[in-house]
Design a protein around this motif. Structure first.
Motif, PDB file in Angstrom:
ATOM      1  N   UNK A   1       0.896  -1.012  -0.274  1.00 17.18           N
ATOM      2  CA  UNK A   1      -0.072   0.169  -0.059  1.00 17.18           C
ATOM      3  C   UNK A   1       0.842   1.283  -0.013  1.00 17.18           C
ATOM      4  N   UNK A   2       0.976   2.346   0.917  1.00 20.58           N
ATOM      5  CA  UNK A   2       1.629   3.343   0.935  1.00 20.58           C
ATOM      6  C   UNK A   2       3.083   2.933   1.157  1.00 20.58           C
ATOM      7  N   UNK A   3       3.665   3.920   0.234  1.00 20.50           N
ATOM      8  CA  UNK A   3       5.181   3.924   0.238  1.00 20.50           C
ATOM      9  C   UNK A   3       5.519   5.336   0.529  1.00 20.50           C
ATOM     10  N   UNK A   4       6.409   5.852   1.492  1.00 25.10           N
ATOM     11  CA  UNK A   4       6.804   6.867   1.836  1.00 25.10           C
ATOM     12  C   UNK A   4       8.271   6.995   2.192  1.00 25.10           C
TER      13      UNK A   4
ATOM     14  N   UNK B   1      16.068   9.574   4.486  1.00 23.71           N
ATOM     15  CA  UNK B   1      15.865   9.239   3.044  1.00 23.71           C
ATOM     16  C   UNK B   1      15.653   7.987   2.923  1.00 23.71           C
ATOM     17  N   UNK B   2      15.402   6.995   3.927  1.00 25.85           N
ATOM     18  CA  UNK B   2      15.026   5.488   3.912  1.00 25.85           C
ATOM     19  C   UNK B   2      13.451   5.635   3.458  1.00 25.85           C
TER      20      UNK B   2
ATOM     21  N   UNK C   1      13.522   0.057   3.367  1.00 33.11           N
ATOM     22  CA  UNK C   1      14.345   0.205   2.359  1.00 33.11           C
ATOM     23  C   UNK C   1      15.500   1.432   2.265  1.00 33.11           C
ATOM     24  N   UNK C   2      16.886   0.879   2.353  1.00 37.41           N
ATOM     25  CA  UNK C   2      17.825   1.916   2.488  1.00 37.41           C
ATOM     26  C   UNK C   2      18.555   2.251   0.933  1.00 37.41           C
ATOM     27  N   UNK C   3      18.321   3.307   0.494  1.00 38.24           N
ATOM     28  CA  UNK C   3      19.162   3.683  -1.002  1.00 38.24           C
ATOM     29  C   UNK C   3      20.552   3.809  -0.495  1.00 38.24           C
ATOM     30  N   UNK C   4      21.538   3.923  -1.582  1.00 36.17           N
ATOM     31  CA  UNK C   4      22.766   4.118  -1.267  1.00 36.17           C
ATOM     32  C   UNK C   4      23.080   5.388  -0.711  1.00 36.17           C
TER      33      UNK C   4
ATOM     34  N   UNK D   1      18.246   8.031  -4.856  1.00 37.45           N
ATOM     35  CA  UNK D   1      16.991   7.014  -4.971  1.00 37.45           C
ATOM     36  C   UNK D   1      16.918   6.641  -6.310  1.00 37.45           C
ATOM     37  N   UNK D   2      17.859   6.882  -7.210  1.00 43.08           N
ATOM     38  CA  UNK D   2      17.504   6.634  -8.635  1.00 43.08           C
ATOM     39  C   UNK D   2      18.661   5.578  -8.665  1.00 43.08           C
ATOM     40  N   UNK D   3      19.166   4.957  -7.752  1.00 39.68           N
ATOM     41  CA  UNK D   3      20.162   3.657  -7.680  1.00 39.68           C
ATOM     42  C   UNK D   3      19.733   2.379  -8.364  1.00 39.68           C
TER      43      UNK D   3
END
Length: 642
Positions: free
Chosen positions: A438-441, A447-448, A479-482, A489-491
């Protein structure tokens, strides 16, 4: 440099929680209560009775948690007030007639606040400011329930004209509302500006929306009413949404299958309908009144729904736009974040069991100095879908025509085909099915990325990102981006772990985490929507559906730290009235007001307009219950949560 997964397995998470719980018990047994009280992030809940031992609270929140009981009215933590701001039927446009549930019409409803409010966001005035006292409240109206909305005489009427009026009123109660609001300052009551030039209703009845992006004009989007495939009447089932950096609002079209009648087996391509849940058993009677909702008569009409809709709340003359580059599925949310290079990522979940998590990244960069330059930014970019590995990595797989089997051999003749049939494309490339994403924030501090997985009662086999089979209570992924010079967030690859598991203490499962929750917080079930305050703390709204009565556990809003001793410990702040789910939530920029949407109050099995489980919020028979947006403030004007 390669990054180590935060947590590769559920067993590691449980072991970590167990160690924490045992450490706390040891401190208490050893007389270290005073020392623990002085630790950062640990506070005592307020207690006026010296005979009562205060409850240790390892969280950063300064309120006493509520219990989980279901009541006919809402409840909020001590020290806070709740103002009912906008109810179904309240006037939005200046010439809206007074609400009369016994004499409803589409003409009146199209000027009034719609039904079953879901997504809420506060957009400050003027555009680009951070004004916490004057702004636009933007609210989605997801769906209607005829049994709760109309008197029995109208529901039972066999008159074609009565059915037509009921259907059109339902359509007028769908969509979106933009309402100007203001207050004198923190702690003051909010007021609706009744004759605002910004006030607006976008409905499923008569509102015309543009269709833009790669799929616009495609043959599968053309109908007799619109042979160009670029103009659509209405937007449907607007659930969670989002905002953009340039000050527009994104509406997610979710369960569109409920509106279409006709038998898929009598069409040339039944899979196109069944993949979106269109089974020939609609929840509404719209197809009996308007042939465009009958797939046998108008096979392309469903393809015009299931998109993200962009609305400019600051320009009431701007036509809303369905942005096809973001893909077609049951969108829950559309959360944006700016990449270090200026491009923008949009995250969205597909709210069905066994569906997927998506990311769209714009081709061009956001221009912060020229708002108009971003008008069509969402029409070009790359759509990708998440694949979770057991080792704790997330890989974003592009959904590009001609790549990874997305070609004519699989029925994809163009990128437009990929976007119209996004669900099928995700399966072809090997995306990971999830438990109702459902929701994604995105946390504005760390930044996670956080993903609400509401539940999956039919799951047969567990895996890494879906650790329980079946999963009736849901869980939340982190979720943790680089992390380099900025959050990437584009990784292509992220890390992932499980933040928390829903549900009560279950000794049989050995879930020490849930024991920790039972001791110091509240368990929750069916996490649905998120918001973050300025400190980066998470606020979780829940939606159990009919299960809440069986469990005796009210839906509501839970505060949750993401660091420190209270990490992943939900603490109940607000309880919905019986039958209702919690939607929203949204803060003002200074965190002194919190807007919450209470959806379908009093709606339980067997309830009706005449006999609801609650008449919230008016409690004035014979008025039915009314979905409404409320605003929570501290009695002393302080920030929410402390």
């Amino acid at each position: 440099m390669a990054q180590r997964p935060i947590s590769a397995t559920l067993n590691q998470i449980i072991a970590k929680r167990l160690s924490r719980r045992q450490a706390m018990q040891g401190l208490m047994a050893g007389g270290a209560m005073v020392a623990l009280h002085r630790l950062p992030g640990v506070a005592w809940a307020g207690c006026d009775d010296p005979e009562v031992v205060p409850e240790m609270d390892p969280t950063s929140f300064g309120f006493r948690r509520l219990d989980d009981a279901i009541q006919v009215n809402h409840r909020v933590a001590e020290g806070y007030t709740v103002q009912t701001l906008l109810r179904w039927g309240d006037g939005v446009l200046a010439d809206a007639p007074p609400f009369d549930p016994f004499q409803q019409s589409p003409e009146a409803q199209s000027k009034q606040f719609g039904y079953n409010n879901d997504f809420v966001t506060y957009m400050p005035l003027p555009v680009g400011s951070h004004n916490p006292n004057h702004g636009l409240l933007c609210v989605n109206h997801e769906y209607t329930d005829a049994a709760m909305m109309f008197p029995k005489a109208q529901r039972a009427s066999e008159s074609p004209e009565d059915l037509k009026r009921m259907v059109e009123t339902e359509q007028a109660a769908h969509g979106h509302s933009v309402v100007e609001i203001r207050r004198q300052g923190p702690g003051a009551a909010w007021q609706v500006v009744k004759r605002s030039r910004y006030n607006r209703r976008i409905t499923a009845w008569q509102s015309k929306l543009q269709i833009r992006g790669p799929a616009a004009g495609h043959a599968d989007l053309r109908t007799l009413d619109d042979p160009t495939g670029t103009v659509c009447v209405g937007t449907l089932n607007n659930c969670a949404g989002g905002t953009t950096p340039w000050g527009t609002v994104l509406l997610g079209e979710e369960n569109i299958n409920a509106y279409f009648g006709g038998n898929p087996a009598r069409t040339t391509e039944p899979q196109r309908y069944t993949s979106m849940g269109i089974q020939g058993r609609p929840s509404y009677r719209w197809h009996e009144v308007q042939p465009r909702f009958d797939i046998e008569q108008n096979p392309n009409e469903p393809n015009r729904f299931g998109w993200v809709v962009e609305v400019d709340p600051y320009d009431p003359t701007a036509r809303p736009v369905k942005r096809t580059a973001l893909g077609r599925f049951k969108h829950e949310g559309a959360t944006s974040v700016v990449l270090p290079d200026g491009r923008v990522a949009i995250y969205s979940g597909d709210d069905s069991a066994g569906e997927f998590l998506y990311r769209f990244v714009t081709q061009e960069r956001w221009n912060p100095n020229a708002r108009a330059a971003n008008r069509d930014l969402l029409d070009q970019g790359s759509l990708s879908v998440a694949q979770f590995s057991e080792e704790g990595f997330v890989r974003w797989i592009p959904l590009e025509h001609g790549q990874r089997g997305l070609d004519a051999s699989q029925g994809f003749a163009s990128q437009a085909d990929v976007l119209i049939q996004t669900r099928r494309a995700a399966r072809v490339v090997g995306a990971t099915p999830l438990d109702r994403p459902e929701d994604v924030q995105v946390n504005p501090i760390s930044g996670r990325l956080y993903v609400a997985l509401t539940n999956h009662t039919q799951r047969q086999q567990a895996d890494g990102a879906n650790p329980r089979a079946p999963n009736p209570y849901g869980h939340i992924l982190e979720l943790t981006p680089p992390m380099g010079e900025g959050v990437e967030h584009g990784a292509e690859r992220f890390l992932w772990n499980i933040l928390l598991l829903g549900g009560p203490l279950d000794e049989a499962s050995g879930s020490a985490y849930n024991a920790y929750v039972e001791t110091f917080g509240n368990w929750l079930a069916a996490p649905d929507n998120f918001a973050f305050d300025r400190q980066g703390r998470m606020w979780i709204a829940t939606d159990q559906g009919g299960a809440q009565l069986k469990r005796g556990h009210a839906d509501g809003l839970f505060a949750c730290d993401l660091q420190g001793m209270g990490r992943a410990l939900p603490k109940r702040f607000f309880s919905c009235p019986v039958g209702a789910e919690m939607c929203g939530p949204a803060f003002t920029p200074d965190d002194t007001s919190l807007f919450l949407a209470v959806q379908h109050p009093g709606e339980v099995k067997g309830s009706s307009f005449e006999n609801p489980a609650s008449r919230w919020p008016d409690f004035a028979a014979p008025l039915p219950p009314r979905p409404a947006v409320v605003v929570v403030t501290h009695k002393q004007g302080k920030v929410i949560g402390g």
